[in-house]
Design a protein around this motif. Structure first.
Motif, PDB file in Angstrom:
ATOM      1  N   THR A  61      -1.777  12.094  -1.954  1.00 52.09           N
ATOM      2  CA  THR A  61      -2.610  11.039  -2.785  1.00 52.09           C
ATOM      3  C   THR A  61      -3.160  10.348  -1.631  1.00 52.09           C
ATOM      4  O   THR A  61      -2.589  10.049  -0.411  1.00 52.09           O
ATOM      5  CB  THR A  61      -1.810  10.240  -3.580  1.00 52.09           C
TER       6      THR A  61
ATOM      7  N   LEU B 160       1.639   8.868  -1.645  1.00 53.28           N
ATOM      8  CA  LEU B 160       2.676  10.020  -1.598  1.00 53.28           C
ATOM      9  C   LEU B 160       2.211  11.424  -1.354  1.00 53.28           C
ATOM     10  O   LEU B 160       1.074  11.703  -1.290  1.00 53.28           O
ATOM     11  CB  LEU B 160       2.887  10.178  -3.381  1.00 53.28           C
TER      12      LEU B 160
ATOM     13  N   ARG C 225       3.472   2.125   8.950  1.00 53.32           N
ATOM     14  CA  ARG C 225       3.950   2.401   7.726  1.00 53.32           C
ATOM     15  C   ARG C 225       5.147   3.138   7.932  1.00 53.32           C
ATOM     16  O   ARG C 225       5.542   3.742   8.898  1.00 53.32           O
ATOM     17  CB  ARG C 225       2.776   3.040   6.714  1.00 53.32           C
TER      18      ARG C 225
ATOM     19  N   SER D  98       3.405   0.666   3.222  1.00 56.72           N
ATOM     20  CA  SER D  98       3.226  -0.471   4.002  1.00 56.72           C
ATOM     21  C   SER D  98       2.725  -1.684   3.264  1.00 56.72           C
ATOM     22  O   SER D  98       2.615  -1.572   2.132  1.00 56.72           O
ATOM     23  CB  SER D  98       2.020   0.187   4.986  1.00 56.72           C
TER      24      SER D  98
ATOM     25  N   VAL E  94       0.904  -1.385   0.049  1.00 52.42           N
ATOM     26  CA  VAL E  94       0.000   0.266  -0.087  1.00 52.42           C
ATOM     27  C   VAL E  94       0.993   1.237   0.142  1.00 52.42           C
ATOM     28  O   VAL E  94       1.727   1.377   0.799  1.00 52.42           O
ATOM     29  CB  VAL E  94      -0.948   0.001   1.281  1.00 52.42           C
TER      30      VAL E  94
ATOM     31  N   PRO F 192      -3.629   6.445  -0.361  1.00 55.02           N
ATOM     32  CA  PRO F 192      -2.861   5.198  -0.426  1.00 55.02           C
ATOM     33  C   PRO F 192      -3.333   4.303  -1.241  1.00 55.02           C
ATOM     34  O   PRO F 192      -3.472   3.314  -0.942  1.00 55.02           O
ATOM     35  CB  PRO F 192      -2.549   4.774   1.181  1.00 55.02           C
TER      36      PRO F 192
HETATM   37  P1  ADP Z   1      -0.620  11.846   8.545  1.00 54.72           P
HETATM   38  O1  ADP Z   1      -1.611  12.720   8.869  1.00 54.72           O
HETATM   39  O2  ADP Z   1      -0.111  10.933   9.571  1.00 54.72           O
HETATM   40  O3  ADP Z   1       0.578  12.709   7.562  1.00 54.72           O
HETATM   41  P2  ADP Z   1      -1.761  11.036   6.161  1.00 54.72           P
HETATM   42  O4  ADP Z   1      -3.561  10.561   5.903  1.00 54.72           O
HETATM   43  O5  ADP Z   1      -2.001  12.778   5.959  1.00 54.72           O
HETATM   44  O6  ADP Z   1      -1.149  10.646   7.317  1.00 54.72           O
HETATM   45  O7  ADP Z   1      -1.082  10.414   5.042  1.00 54.72           O
HETATM   46  C1  ADP Z   1       0.022  10.759   4.748  1.00 54.72           C
HETATM   47  C2  ADP Z   1       0.585   9.849   3.572  1.00 54.72           C
HETATM   48  O8  ADP Z   1       0.609   8.521   3.862  1.00 54.72           O
HETATM   49  C3  ADP Z   1      -0.408  10.048   2.427  1.00 54.72           C
HETATM   50  O9  ADP Z   1       0.454  10.070   1.102  1.00 54.72           O
HETATM   51  C4  ADP Z   1      -1.293   8.816   2.122  1.00 54.72           C
HETATM   52  O10 ADP Z   1      -1.361   8.192   1.023  1.00 54.72           O
HETATM   53  C5  ADP Z   1      -0.095   7.883   3.070  1.00 54.72           C
HETATM   54  N1  ADP Z   1      -0.609   6.597   3.633  1.00 54.72           N
HETATM   55  C6  ADP Z   1      -1.723   6.824   4.578  1.00 54.72           C
HETATM   56  N2  ADP Z   1      -1.869   5.599   5.150  1.00 54.72           N
HETATM   57  C7  ADP Z   1      -0.877   4.662   4.484  1.00 54.72           C
HETATM   58  C8  ADP Z   1      -0.829   3.225   4.430  1.00 54.72           C
HETATM   59  N3  ADP Z   1      -1.460   2.432   5.172  1.00 54.72           N
HETATM   60  N4  ADP Z   1       0.471   2.676   3.600  1.00 54.72           N
HETATM   61  C9  ADP Z   1       0.996   3.567   3.117  1.00 54.72           C
HETATM   62  N5  ADP Z   1       0.843   4.982   2.788  1.00 54.72           N
HETATM   63  C10 ADP Z   1      -0.098   5.409   3.488  1.00 54.72           C
END
Ligand code: ADP
Ligand code: MG
Length: 491
Positions: A166, A11, A221, A209, A8, A168
């Motif tokens: 984006t 970005l 992640r 992740s 998963v 995930p």
């Molecule tokens: P945070 O608030 O912790 O920064 P976000 O929801 O803003 O988290 O997400 C930050 C980035 O992490 C985004 O690009 C999102 O697509 C990615 N993301 C969120 N969950 C996952 C996951 N389970 N695995 C990989 N990437 C993730």
């Protein structure tokens, strides 16, 4: 063996906007200026200073958001993201926390000819930070924790950034690779950023992740930073997938951490455990009033939006019948594309025209290190020259090797006049017809024998063939004489 884990990937992309001025302070911004020459007391956060606001940054964000079908916020609030680090003289970064300028939207791209899309969470506006550079040699007397000499360059501080987040939804490194290429192409199309990863105007952090089947529970992640090319992004993802799979296979837990890419051996290295976002203590930035964007302003931008590259490509391939290869070249260079479309109003042999532009014209631009808009050849003259070649009036090699350069030296002189002065047409025309005659006589060698045996009427056939091949541009009388001479001399 098929892996039992499903990647998963999401970005977070930062685009530095190519605006003349910074976002929250009034000075100019440009890449590559000497260290700390683009600063004011506002950038350096002297006590008592207040931020300014550059609305152009919001317009750029709206342009991008509208291209992706995002919802645009009419009222824009700004927030302080607090953290202490030398790249932020204020001690906080001005950003948009809960109210991004663009919400949602979707980016379409092709993966090996198949259309895919990824949904966006948001696009928001924020300020860039100072640039901390580690220097091998130099006269800095500031050191970091590792004992490296560093310089702090505040030129970039306060410059306008967009952050694109984006969902995930990426399933593998290929999708990310093609997505980033498409995003870069779109942003360059819209002319809002240079998107140069080496210069830092496009920066990308990847979150990776692994899940197993449908269970997402408990999967932490990893965020990888400092990726300075699209290829490195791909490499880092592939490395992380393997690294995390091994950890899970050994029944260990993935930690929620931030890692950095190590280009020397294509791996990632631990940086820090991930901060909780509450650490940032977001508060409203009351020094910037809510910035209102009217529906009128939004519609104005919408009505002037460029056609996006993928749509444009369809148009190039259907309307002009260009190959995918040539279309892609034009899509990398919007000015070249517009130049092509202007000339295509006159020259309807589109493929030939396209080949002229990506061939000899491109070569000329490279030689003089200029862009197509700086080329001082009159467009009518160039069209005339290309037409002369299409009509076989002069040869391609003479046109491209001699006449093109002369057109630059004499931008006001009509092409025909120039060619006459250079004494190029006459000889070349004759030479061209002679080579056509040669082709015809070789192809019809049995008819040549009949002709020589007395069937003089066959001459008409030869003349007709040559005329056809020169698109009736050859003079029939001269052609007839040249054919008779050729048969006498060579057959
Ligand atoms: P945070 O608030 O912790 O920064 P976000 O929801 O803003 O988290 O997400 C930050 C980035 O992490 C985004 O690009 C999102 O697509 C990615 N993301 C969120 N969950 C996952 C996951 N389970 N695995 C990989 N990437 C993730
Ligand atoms: Mg985030």
């Amino acid at each position: 063996m098929e892996s039992k884990y499903i990647p998963v990937i999401g970005l977070e992309i930062h685009l530095q906007l190519n605006l003349q001025n910074k976002m929250f302070s009034p000075e100019k911004f440009e890449y590559g200026a000497p260290n700390n020459t683009l600063t004011t007391p506002i950038t350096l956060a002297y006590p008592g200073t207040l931020p300014t606001f550059n609305k152009e940054a919001l317009y750029s964000a709206i342009k991008l958001g509208l291209s992706f079908g995002s919802d645009i916020s009419n009222i824009n609030y700004f927030d302080r993201k607090t953290y202490f680090y030398p790249d932020l003289p204020k001690g906080y970064q001005i950003t948009q926390d809960k109210t991004p300028i663009c919400k949602g939207g979707r980016i379409y791209f092709d993966v090996n000819g198949k259309e895919e899309y990824i949904n966006l969470t948001r696009i928001h506006v924020e300020e860039d930070t100072a640039n901390i550079k580690i220097i091998k040699s130099g006269n800095s007397n500031i050191y970091n924790n590792n004992g490296d000499k560093i310089t702090l360059d505040y030129n970039r501080c306060g410059a306008a950034l967009l952050e694109i987040v984006t969902k995930p939804e990426f399933k593998n490194s290929d999708e990310v690779f093609y997505f980033l290429h498409e995003l870069r192409r779109i942003v360059r199309f819209l002319k809002i950023s240079n998107c140069n990863m080496e210069e830092g105007s496009l920066r990308c952090d990847v979150n990776v992740s692994l899940t197993q089947g449908n269970s997402k529970a408990g999967q932490n992640r990893v965020e990888v930073k400092n990726l300075n090319s699209i290829k490195n992004v791909k490499t880092a993802i592939e490395y992380e997938i393997i690294r995390q799979s091994e950890i899970l296979n050994n029944n260990n837990q993935i930690k929620n951490e931030t890692r950095t890419f190590v280009p020397e051996n294509n791996t990632t290295k631990f940086m820090r455990l991930k901060e909780n976002s509450s650490d940032y203590r977001y508060t409203r930035e009351f020094n910037i009033p809510p910035i209102v964007i009217s529906d009128n302003e939004i519609n104005n931008i919408k009505n002037n939006l460029e056609t996006l590259p993928r749509e444009y490509k369809k148009k190039l391939m259907s309307e002009y019948n260009l190959s995918e290869y040539i279309s892609d070249i034009f899509l990398e260079n919007l000015d070249m594309l517009h130049y092509f479309e202007t000339l295509a109003k006159t020259i309807t042999n589109y493929e030939t025209l396209a080949n002229w532009l990506i061939g000899p014209i491109k070569k000329l631009l490279n030689k003089y290190k200029i862009e197509i808009n700086e080329l001082n050849i009159d467009k009518n003259n160039l069209c005339e020259l290309i037409t002369l070649v299409i009509d076989n009036k002069i040869s391609y090699s003479t046109a491209t090797q001699i006449v093109l350069e002369k057109l630059i030296e004499n931008p006001l002189k009509p092409t025909q006049e120039l060619i006459k002065e250079l004494n190029l047409t006459q000889d070349l025309e004759t030479n061209y017809i002679k080579s056509m005659i040669n082709n015809v006589l070789t192809e019809y060698s049995n008819k040549v024998v009949e002709y020589k045996n007395g069937k003089k009427g066959i001459l008409g056939l030869f003349v007709g063939e040559v005329m056809k091949r020169t698109k009736n541009k050859a003079n029939p009388k001269i052609t007839s004489e040249l054919i008779q001479k050729a048969i006498e001399e060579n057959y």
